[in-house]
Design a protein around this motif. Structure first.
Motif, mmCIF file in Angstrom:
data_model
loop_
_atom_site.group_PDB
_atom_site.id
_atom_site.type_symbol
_atom_site.label_atom_id
_atom_site.label_comp_id
_atom_site.label_asym_id
_atom_site.label_seq_id
_atom_site.Cartn_x
_atom_site.Cartn_y
_atom_site.Cartn_z
ATOM 1 N N MET A 128 -90.904 -36.483 -104.198
ATOM 2 C CA MET A 128 -89.894 -36.645 -103.160
ATOM 3 C C MET A 128 -90.229 -37.831 -102.259
ATOM 4 O O MET A 128 -89.335 -38.576 -101.841
ATOM 5 N N HIS A 129 -91.504 -38.005 -101.959
ATOM 6 C CA HIS A 129 -91.929 -39.155 -101.159
ATOM 7 C C HIS A 129 -91.530 -40.454 -101.856
ATOM 8 O O HIS A 129 -91.006 -41.385 -101.225
ATOM 9 N N THR A 130 -91.766 -40.516 -103.168
ATOM 10 C CA THR A 130 -91.372 -41.702 -103.933
ATOM 11 C C THR A 130 -89.866 -41.934 -103.873
ATOM 12 O O THR A 130 -89.396 -43.065 -103.689
ATOM 13 N N HIS A 131 -89.096 -40.857 -104.012
ATOM 14 C CA HIS A 131 -87.636 -40.955 -103.953
ATOM 15 C C HIS A 131 -87.182 -41.492 -102.592
ATOM 16 O O HIS A 131 -86.268 -42.329 -102.520
ATOM 17 N N ILE A 132 -87.823 -41.029 -101.543
ATOM 18 C CA ILE A 132 -87.447 -41.450 -100.187
ATOM 19 C C ILE A 132 -87.750 -42.931 -99.976
ATOM 20 O O ILE A 132 -86.947 -43.681 -99.422
ATOM 21 N N VAL A 133 -88.931 -43.357 -100.435
ATOM 22 C CA VAL A 133 -89.310 -44.765 -100.267
ATOM 23 C C VAL A 133 -88.362 -45.666 -101.050
ATOM 24 O O VAL A 133 -87.895 -46.702 -100.554
ATOM 25 N N LYS A 134 -88.045 -45.282 -102.288
ATOM 26 C CA LYS A 134 -87.133 -46.089 -103.097
ATOM 27 C C LYS A 134 -85.743 -46.153 -102.490
ATOM 28 O O LYS A 134 -85.036 -47.151 -102.610
ATOM 29 N N GLY A 135 -85.347 -45.062 -101.825
ATOM 30 C CA GLY A 135 -84.042 -45.036 -101.197
ATOM 31 C C GLY A 135 -83.992 -45.744 -99.865
ATOM 32 O O GLY A 135 -82.919 -45.889 -99.269
ATOM 33 N N GLY A 136 -85.147 -46.179 -99.357
ATOM 34 C CA GLY A 136 -85.186 -46.911 -98.102
ATOM 35 C C GLY A 136 -85.135 -46.048 -96.867
ATOM 36 O O GLY A 136 -85.078 -46.555 -95.746
ATOM 37 N N TYR A 137 -85.174 -44.706 -97.016
ATOM 38 C CA TYR A 137 -85.079 -43.826 -95.846
ATOM 39 C C TYR A 137 -86.302 -43.958 -94.932
ATOM 40 O O TYR A 137 -86.199 -43.939 -93.724
ATOM 41 N N LEU A 138 -87.469 -44.102 -95.552
ATOM 42 C CA LEU A 138 -88.709 -44.098 -94.792
ATOM 43 C C LEU A 138 -88.835 -45.287 -93.854
ATOM 44 O O LEU A 138 -89.526 -45.231 -92.857
ATOM 45 N N LEU A 139 -88.143 -46.363 -94.170
ATOM 46 C CA LEU A 139 -88.332 -47.593 -93.423
ATOM 47 C C LEU A 139 -87.782 -47.525 -92.003
ATOM 48 O O LEU A 139 -88.212 -48.276 -91.140
ATOM 49 N N HIS A 140 -86.832 -46.643 -91.753
ATOM 50 C CA HIS A 140 -86.184 -46.661 -90.450
ATOM 51 C C HIS A 140 -86.062 -45.292 -89.783
ATOM 52 O O HIS A 140 -85.481 -45.196 -88.711
ATOM 53 N N ASP A 141 -86.591 -44.247 -90.400
ATOM 54 C CA ASP A 141 -86.405 -42.902 -89.854
ATOM 55 C C ASP A 141 -87.756 -42.264 -89.536
ATOM 56 O O ASP A 141 -88.487 -41.823 -90.422
ATOM 57 N N VAL A 142 -88.092 -42.218 -88.254
ATOM 58 C CA VAL A 142 -89.361 -41.643 -87.825
ATOM 59 C C VAL A 142 -89.412 -40.159 -88.136
ATOM 60 O O VAL A 142 -90.466 -39.606 -88.491
ATOM 61 N N TYR A 143 -88.276 -39.473 -88.030
ATOM 62 C CA TYR A 143 -88.220 -38.045 -88.300
ATOM 63 C C TYR A 143 -88.626 -37.744 -89.743
ATOM 64 O O TYR A 143 -89.338 -36.778 -90.021
ATOM 65 N N ILE A 144 -88.197 -38.582 -90.671
ATOM 66 C CA ILE A 144 -88.560 -38.408 -92.071
ATOM 67 C C ILE A 144 -90.051 -38.672 -92.263
ATOM 68 O O ILE A 144 -90.734 -37.983 -93.026
ATOM 69 N N GLN A 145 -90.582 -39.665 -91.568
ATOM 70 C CA GLN A 145 -92.013 -39.958 -91.651
ATOM 71 C C GLN A 145 -92.841 -38.743 -91.235
ATOM 72 O O GLN A 145 -93.817 -38.382 -91.895
ATOM 73 N N ILE A 146 -92.435 -38.110 -90.139
ATOM 74 C CA ILE A 146 -93.150 -36.926 -89.673
ATOM 75 C C ILE A 146 -93.048 -35.802 -90.696
ATOM 76 O O ILE A 146 -94.023 -35.079 -90.960
ATOM 77 N N SER A 147 -91.869 -35.650 -91.310
ATOM 78 C CA SER A 147 -91.668 -34.598 -92.301
ATOM 79 C C SER A 147 -92.559 -34.809 -93.516
ATOM 80 O O SER A 147 -93.135 -33.857 -94.053
#
Length: 504
Positions: A128-147
């Motif tokens: 799931m972490h890989t999916h998030i990084v590829k989707g670009g979510y991690l780059l701008h969402d602090v809430y996702i980083q904490i999750s």
């Protein structure tokens, strides 16, 4: 007007539901009134079923399957419900459906990450972490980083957690607290204490939750010096409100670190106490063998109006166990259900079996084991095995070992203990055969481990391990001690240097 009145009445009833029986009645009313076609109305039903402790996530998925076009709220509610019930596979399934139909939002991502909370689910969390990084979510969402960070900590993947943490450009107290609590849950107290010091150097001020977590870490690894420093820190250096949570953690820490007087001092100065506070104090008296103080504390707790829970009763039984108060222990054990509505759990039975074993009542202990409403675990059979060895009861020792091997086929110490039982009974042939089985089944003795606090730092030592940076010097000192002991010169040397201090 009449339609609006019916709508308000149905919505009111939906909010008032306390169980599935009431929920199904409301759902029937929705159906007869036509509200089951309203996506907002049906979302209330789905929300209760999926996320309420008294709900039924299966009923929620059934409702979901009948919807033509579920909205993001319903998808997220189902995913959240699966995560709350520790069902990672269900969470992944509905997450994939949402990605296919609508695309995932950051709520869905955080909810599905929350489903990976056990080490066995770490592989899915990494995917799931890989999916998030590829989707670009991690780059701008602090809430996702904490999750993601919390997911790695829950799965005890602390190397991954620390790597992600170190890559974050801005690390606030929340992020520090997540990683610190992950170390504590994983049992790596030394790493938690080291990271807390790094947090101080970085200039981030800990909050009450962080401090309570670190106090718990000190309690777990016996770091009294660090625990005292943290206590002093929250009083003088970074004044905080010593609320019931922090004070309870201090009571537990001082008790487990051997300072029962300090634990009592903190406890008596507490302005507010809850069931955890009383339990910590009772448990502290128990581990120090002060059963009468534990019983007195329990009676004070009852008079204060606080109702004990199963952990409180377990602490009380432990106090009776350590003090050999068998009659009092069984009186409390037999009254759990009647007086407090608490059904005995495995831990309570285990405590009573140990109490009987300590008293030498081995067959009574076996009878209690056989009467347990749940399957006895290794801890219970281990108590019987140890007592059988002490009393030379070969038959019960063999019975206990058979039960233990059924539970843990690769148990490293069972054959060793059985061999000792045989040897004590001069059955040397049986002892040799028991020892031989250790090599035959490929059992390897688990090395011993100990922790020690030196100058505020906690060091961990494992038998045969040479990973400590000063291991060569440590082993040289041990060789010197062994040599001096063998020559009987150590005792006079030690007494001449330090004997006088014993009387100061």
């Amino acid at each position: 007007m009449q339609g609006q009145s019916l709508w308000r009445r149905c919505m009111f009833l939906a909010h008032q539901c306390a169980n599935m029986e009431q929920l199904k009645a409301v759902h029937a009313l929705f159906t007869t009134s036509g509200l089951h076609r309203n996506i907002y109305a049906i979302s209330k039903i789905v929300s209760f079923c999926a996320t309420s402790p008294s709900g039924d996530v299966g009923y929620a998925t059934l409702l979901f399957s009948r919807l033509a076009s579920p909205n993001p709220f319903i998808y997220n509610t189902i995913i959240k419900g699966m995560a709350m019930r520790r069902d990672p596979y269900g969470a992944i399934f509905f997450f994939k459906l949402m990605c296919r139909d609508l695309g995932a939002d950051h709520y869905a991502l955080s909810f599905v990450l929350g489903a990976f909370s056990e080490p066995s689910t770490a592989v899915y969390g990494r995917q799931m972490h890989t999916h998030i990084v590829k989707g670009g979510y991690l780059l701008h969402d602090v809430y996702i980083q904490i999750s993601i960070l919390r997911m790695y900590c829950d799965c005890l993947c602390m190397v991954d957690a620390r790597k992600l943490f170190d890559e974050m450009p801005q690390r606030d107290v929340v992020l520090w607290s997540v990683v610190l609590s992950g170390h504590v849950r994983g049992g790596d107290c030394a790493a938690a204490l080291q990271m807390f010091q790094e947090m101080q150097v970085s200039g981030v001020q800990p909050d009450e939750f962080t401090v309570a977590t670190m106090i718990a870490s000190c309690a777990r690894c016996g770091a009294l010096q660090q625990g005292r420093w943290i206590h002093e820190y929250v009083i003088n250096k970074n004044p905080m409100n010593l609320d019931v949570v922090m004070n309870t953690a201090l009571v537990d820490m001082y008790a487990k670190c051997g300072c029962i007087e300090e634990a009592v001092r903190v406890f008596e100065h507490m302005e507010e106490r809850n069931v955890l506070s009383w339990t910590a104090m009772i448990g502290g008296f128990a581990v120090h063998g002060l059963a009468n103080y534990a019983l007195h504390c329990f009676h004070r707790m009852e008079r204060s109006g606080i109702v004990p829970d199963d952990i409180t009763i377990l602490a009380l039984l432990s106090a009776c166990n350590h003090a050999g108060l068998g009659q009092m222990g069984f009186k409390i054990f037999n009254s759990m259900q009647t007086n407090y509505g608490i059904s005995p759990k495995h831990e309570h039975y285990g405590c009573m079996v140990d109490l009987l074993c300590r008293a030498g009542c081995l067959y009574e202990a076996l009878d209690l084991i056989n009467s347990m409403p749940m399957k006895p675990l290794a801890s219970v059979w281990g108590s019987l095995l140890s007592a059988s060895r002490s009393h030379g009861n070969i038959g019960l020792a063999e019975h206990a070992v058979a039960a233990l091997l059924d539970l843990e086929p690769e148990g490293d110490g069972f054959y060793v203990q059985l061999s000792n039982v045989y040897a004590n009974a001069q059955r040397l042939g049986d002892a040799a055969r028991a020892r031989k089985k250790i090599g035959n089944v490929g059992i390897k003795k688990t090395p011993g481990c100990s922790l020690i606090e030196v100058e505020g730092m906690v060091a961990e030592f494992v038998a045969g391990d040479e990973s400590h940076p000063l291991s060569r010097e440590i082993y040289e000192a041990l060789d010197l001690l062994y040599h001096d002991l063998a020559n009987d010169s150590f005792h006079s040397c030690y007494l001449s240097h330090y004997g006088a201090s014993w009387h100061q």
